[in-house]
Write a protein that holds these residues in place. Structure first.
Motif, PDB file in Angstrom:
ATOM      1  N   GLU A  89       0.745  -1.179  -0.321  1.00 34.27           N
ATOM      2  CA  GLU A  89      -0.065   0.341   0.196  1.00 34.27           C
ATOM      3  C   GLU A  89       0.902   0.854   0.137  1.00 34.27           C
ATOM      4  OE1 GLU A  89      -3.064   0.202  -0.233  1.00 34.27           O
ATOM      5  OE2 GLU A  89      -3.545  -1.659  -0.261  1.00 34.27           O
ATOM      6  N   PRO A  90       0.380   2.174  -0.602  1.00 34.65           N
ATOM      7  CA  PRO A  90       0.756   3.488  -0.379  1.00 34.65           C
ATOM      8  C   PRO A  90       1.058   4.133   0.877  1.00 34.65           C
ATOM      9  CG  PRO A  90      -1.353   4.014  -1.340  1.00 34.65           C
ATOM     10  CD  PRO A  90      -0.428   2.728  -1.528  1.00 34.65           C
ATOM     11  N   ARG A  91       2.337   5.271   1.188  1.00 36.37           N
ATOM     12  CA  ARG A  91       2.598   6.141   2.369  1.00 36.37           C
ATOM     13  C   ARG A  91       2.338   7.568   2.235  1.00 36.37           C
ATOM     14  NH1 ARG A  91       6.918   5.383   6.569  1.00 36.37           N
ATOM     15  NH2 ARG A  91       5.971   5.357   8.422  1.00 36.37           N
ATOM     16  N   LEU A  92       1.586   7.531   3.668  1.00 35.91           N
ATOM     17  CA  LEU A  92       0.972   9.722   3.004  1.00 35.91           C
ATOM     18  C   LEU A  92       2.308  10.627   3.951  1.00 35.91           C
ATOM     19  CD1 LEU A  92      -0.863  11.464   3.271  1.00 35.91           C
ATOM     20  CD2 LEU A  92      -1.925  11.148   5.972  1.00 35.91           C
ATOM     21  N   VAL A  93       2.232  11.079   2.599  1.00 37.57           N
ATOM     22  CA  VAL A  93       3.749  12.461   2.616  1.00 37.57           C
ATOM     23  C   VAL A  93       2.778  13.307   2.878  1.00 37.57           C
ATOM     24  CG1 VAL A  93       4.875  12.374   1.370  1.00 37.57           C
ATOM     25  CG2 VAL A  93       5.344  10.667   1.499  1.00 37.57           C
ATOM     26  N   ALA A  94       3.141  14.460   3.397  1.00 35.68           N
ATOM     27  CA  ALA A  94       3.073  15.657   3.335  1.00 35.68           C
ATOM     28  C   ALA A  94       3.922  16.376   2.965  1.00 35.68           C
ATOM     29  CB  ALA A  94       2.516  16.185   4.806  1.00 35.68           C
ATOM     30  N   VAL A  95       4.525  17.522   2.565  1.00 35.83           N
ATOM     31  CA  VAL A  95       5.940  18.851   2.093  1.00 35.83           C
ATOM     32  C   VAL A  95       5.143  19.865   2.907  1.00 35.83           C
ATOM     33  CG1 VAL A  95       7.181  19.018   0.658  1.00 35.83           C
ATOM     34  CG2 VAL A  95       6.168  16.824   0.637  1.00 35.83           C
ATOM     35  N   VAL A  96       5.677  20.592   3.183  1.00 32.50           N
ATOM     36  CA  VAL A  96       5.985  21.861   4.169  1.00 32.50           C
ATOM     37  C   VAL A  96       6.702  22.578   3.543  1.00 32.50           C
ATOM     38  CG1 VAL A  96       5.349  21.651   6.377  1.00 32.50           C
ATOM     39  CG2 VAL A  96       4.510  23.431   5.260  1.00 32.50           C
ATOM     40  N   GLY A  97       6.728  23.749   3.523  1.00 28.36           N
ATOM     41  CA  GLY A  97       8.295  24.817   3.490  1.00 28.36           C
ATOM     42  C   GLY A  97       8.399  25.493   4.988  1.00 28.36           C
ATOM     43  N   LEU A  98       9.987  25.322   5.541  1.00 23.88           N
ATOM     44  CA  LEU A  98      10.632  25.294   7.030  1.00 23.88           C
ATOM     45  C   LEU A  98       9.106  26.520   7.097  1.00 23.88           C
ATOM     46  CD1 LEU A  98      13.955  24.106   7.142  1.00 23.88           C
ATOM     47  CD2 LEU A  98      11.535  22.796   7.843  1.00 23.88           C
ATOM     48  N   SER A  99       9.642  27.759   7.007  1.00 27.34           N
ATOM     49  CA  SER A  99       9.634  29.363   6.180  1.00 27.34           C
ATOM     50  C   SER A  99       8.243  28.669   7.202  1.00 27.34           C
ATOM     51  CB  SER A  99       9.921  30.152   5.724  1.00 27.34           C
ATOM     52  OG  SER A  99       9.247  29.871   4.787  1.00 27.34           O
ATOM     53  N   LEU A 100       7.065  28.606   6.717  1.00 30.06           N
ATOM     54  CA  LEU A 100       5.779  28.594   7.169  1.00 30.06           C
ATOM     55  C   LEU A 100       6.179  27.695   8.468  1.00 30.06           C
ATOM     56  CD1 LEU A 100       3.022  29.583   5.618  1.00 30.06           C
ATOM     57  CD2 LEU A 100       2.761  26.870   5.102  1.00 30.06           C
ATOM     58  N   LEU A 101       6.623  26.922   8.805  1.00 33.68           N
ATOM     59  CA  LEU A 101       6.139  25.997   9.549  1.00 33.68           C
ATOM     60  C   LEU A 101       6.830  27.219  11.140  1.00 33.68           C
ATOM     61  CD1 LEU A 101       8.192  22.441   9.615  1.00 33.68           C
ATOM     62  CD2 LEU A 101       5.480  22.669   9.667  1.00 33.68           C
ATOM     63  N   GLU A 102       8.149  27.534  10.939  1.00 35.19           N
ATOM     64  CA  GLU A 102       8.137  28.615  11.910  1.00 35.19           C
ATOM     65  C   GLU A 102       6.743  30.160  11.751  1.00 35.19           C
ATOM     66  OE1 GLU A 102      12.240  31.292  12.415  1.00 35.19           O
ATOM     67  OE2 GLU A 102      12.142  30.446  10.988  1.00 35.19           O
ATOM     68  N   ALA A 103       6.593  30.064  10.894  1.00 40.25           N
ATOM     69  CA  ALA A 103       5.391  30.991  10.811  1.00 40.25           C
ATOM     70  C   ALA A 103       4.398  30.722  11.766  1.00 40.25           C
ATOM     71  CB  ALA A 103       5.034  32.019   9.798  1.00 40.25           C
ATOM     72  N   TRP A 104       3.931  29.666  11.562  1.00 38.58           N
ATOM     73  CA  TRP A 104       3.297  28.885  12.474  1.00 38.58           C
ATOM     74  C   TRP A 104       4.039  28.988  14.119  1.00 38.58           C
ATOM     75  CZ3 TRP A 104       2.163  24.649   8.229  1.00 38.58           C
ATOM     76  CH2 TRP A 104       0.795  25.664   7.614  1.00 38.58           C
ATOM     77  N   SER A 105       4.493  28.025  13.920  1.00 39.78           N
ATOM     78  CA  SER A 105       5.576  27.850  15.424  1.00 39.78           C
ATOM     79  C   SER A 105       5.387  29.252  16.305  1.00 39.78           C
ATOM     80  CB  SER A 105       6.604  27.112  15.608  1.00 39.78           C
ATOM     81  OG  SER A 105       7.104  27.517  16.536  1.00 39.78           O
ATOM     82  N   ASP A 106       5.769  30.457  15.207  1.00 30.52           N
ATOM     83  CA  ASP A 106       5.930  31.445  15.840  1.00 30.52           C
ATOM     84  C   ASP A 106       4.567  32.435  17.077  1.00 30.52           C
ATOM     85  OD1 ASP A 106       8.138  32.167  16.221  1.00 30.52           O
ATOM     86  OD2 ASP A 106       8.757  32.978  14.316  1.00 30.52           O
ATOM     87  N   TYR A 107       3.488  32.203  15.912  1.00 30.81           N
ATOM     88  CA  TYR A 107       2.222  32.542  16.256  1.00 30.81           C
ATOM     89  C   TYR A 107       1.687  31.255  17.022  1.00 30.81           C
ATOM     90  CZ  TYR A 107      -2.930  33.117  15.759  1.00 30.81           C
ATOM     91  OH  TYR A 107      -4.065  33.382  15.967  1.00 30.81           O
ATOM     92  N   LEU A 108       1.624  30.334  17.337  1.00 33.86           N
ATOM     93  CA  LEU A 108       1.251  29.673  18.725  1.00 33.86           C
ATOM     94  C   LEU A 108       2.221  30.206  19.536  1.00 33.86           C
ATOM     95  CD1 LEU A 108       1.001  26.016  16.987  1.00 33.86           C
ATOM     96  CD2 LEU A 108      -0.754  27.501  17.899  1.00 33.86           C
ATOM     97  N   GLU A 109       3.225  30.305  19.448  1.00 32.82           N
ATOM     98  CA  GLU A 109       4.497  30.876  20.605  1.00 32.82           C
ATOM     99  C   GLU A 109       3.892  32.442  21.159  1.00 32.82           C
ATOM    100  OE1 GLU A 109       8.977  32.949  21.925  1.00 32.82           O
ATOM    101  OE2 GLU A 109       8.692  31.120  20.769  1.00 32.82           O
TER     102      GLU A 109
END
Length: 367
Positions: free
Chosen positions: A102-122
């Protein structure tokens, strides 16, 4: 069972974040919003953050057998034609290990966007233990239809081995003739969110990414000054004592002056401190790369059922490796063995993979 907080990250960073507090049995104990300017900080608890899925590429891929690191690399290669950013600016997350064939679920996202979301939560006063794209909170339908739920300005579409968040006017185009089943009942959407919080399909932020983001926010200046300490411990003392911007700026000037005195070549670069940090980070381990490699192989072989998945020596990032092993304490055992050779191991990321532990490590001089 301790409660879980689920937060919906809005599409616009200036907006408040809706949240649920979920108790034992999946019952919602509290509903509300977290404001950016709130004086009182939220209570500490397990937190699942749901991010806008429009900027997350989600696919189901046939990946070759291998470690987590190897499968991430294979996923990036398979998606190379769909990705606009270079691989070193992207984070790859893998879903549960599928059954054979069976195929595997994969998700790709930009590191800059991850950092922006983390900063928002912080800014809200919380830290996400799990970060999940909104479209993966929806249950996969059993037939060939698409489930559609509006999250902010986008519509999340979920089908069999399909997930995407699109603009409302693109729903029919993306559906490509499939039946779209809108879910407008808030209670149904809430139940899906509660279920996703209890068993998220994947986490967009690996341990390595979380640690790097934390280091950038909390220790960015300390990292600069730590590199300078190799040149002048006095400068580090002066800078460490300063609590305001004036003291930090003065320490930076002193650091650059000392670098110019010790190494004129570094002083001619646009940012001498950054150049020094890069030189220190990329410096080969004591005894050279070959000696460090031999020591690492010996240390890994001494741990039962441990395997060295990857070893990279990069001019900019230094010597790094990925090790698969059975127990979380194994990295400490490897570090102790490396110290006999004057080396040390720093764990920069850890992830579970089908009952095994995958650790990203950096090899450097023992302290």
């Amino acid at each position: 069972m301790k409660p879980t907080r689920l937060i919906l990250i809005p599409a616009l960073a200036g907006e408040p974040a809706p949240y649920l507090i979920i108790g034992a049995g999946g019952y919602v104990l509290e509903r509300g919003t977290l404001a950016l300017d709130a004086v009182e900080r939220p209570e500490a608890m397990r937190t699942v953050a749901v991010a806008p899925g429009a900027d997350v590429l989600i696919r189901w891929l046939d990946l070759p057998p291998g470690s987590v690191a190897q499968q991430r690399a294979a996923a990036l290669w398979a998606l190379k034609d769909d990705l606009a950013a270079p691989a070193d600016r992207l984070s790859v997350s893998l879903g549960p290990v599928p059954v054979a064939g069976e195929p595997r679920l994969v998700a790709v996202v930009g590191l800059s966007l991850l950092e922006a979301w983390s900063d928002y939560l912080e800014t809200l006063g919380v830290r996400a233990d799990v970060l999940l794209p909104d479209v993966l909170t929806l249950t996969e339908p059993l037939d060939e239809s698409l489930t559609a739920v509006a999250f902010g300005p986008s519509v999340a579409l979920r089908g069999r081995r399909f997930a995407a968040s699109v603009q409302p006017d693109l729903v029919d185009l993306v559906a490509a003739g499939r039946v779209v089943e809108p879910v407008d009942d808030p209670a149904s959407v809430e139940r899906a969110l509660v279920q996703a919080a209890a068993g998220p399909l994947l986490d967009l932020t690996s341990a390595r990414v979380r640690e790097q983001a934390a280091a950038r926010r909390g220790w960015g200046r300390a990292a600069v000054l730590a590199g300078v300490a190799l040149v002048s411990p006095l400068i580090l003392m002066i800078a460490g004592a300063g609590r305001d911007e004036l003291a930090a700026a003065r320490a930076q000037d002193q650091a650059q002056a000392e670098i110019a005195r010790v190494d004129p070549e570094l002083a001619r670069t646009p940012d001498p401190v950054a150049a020094l940090r890069g030189r220190v980070r990329a410096a080969p381990p004591p005894g050279g790369v070959m000696a460090a490699t031999a020591a690492l192989f010996s240390a890994v072989e001494a741990v039962p059922d441990a395997e060295l998945d990857m070893l990279v020596v990069d001019p900019e990032d230094g010597m790094k490796a990925a090790v698969t092993h059975p127990d979380y304490g194994d990295v400490k055992v490897i570090d102790e063995a490396m110290r006999a050779s004057g080396l040390s191991v720093t764990e920069t990321g850890t992830q579970d993979d089908a009952g095994r532990v995958v650790s990203d490590i950096t090899i450097g001089a023992a302290r």
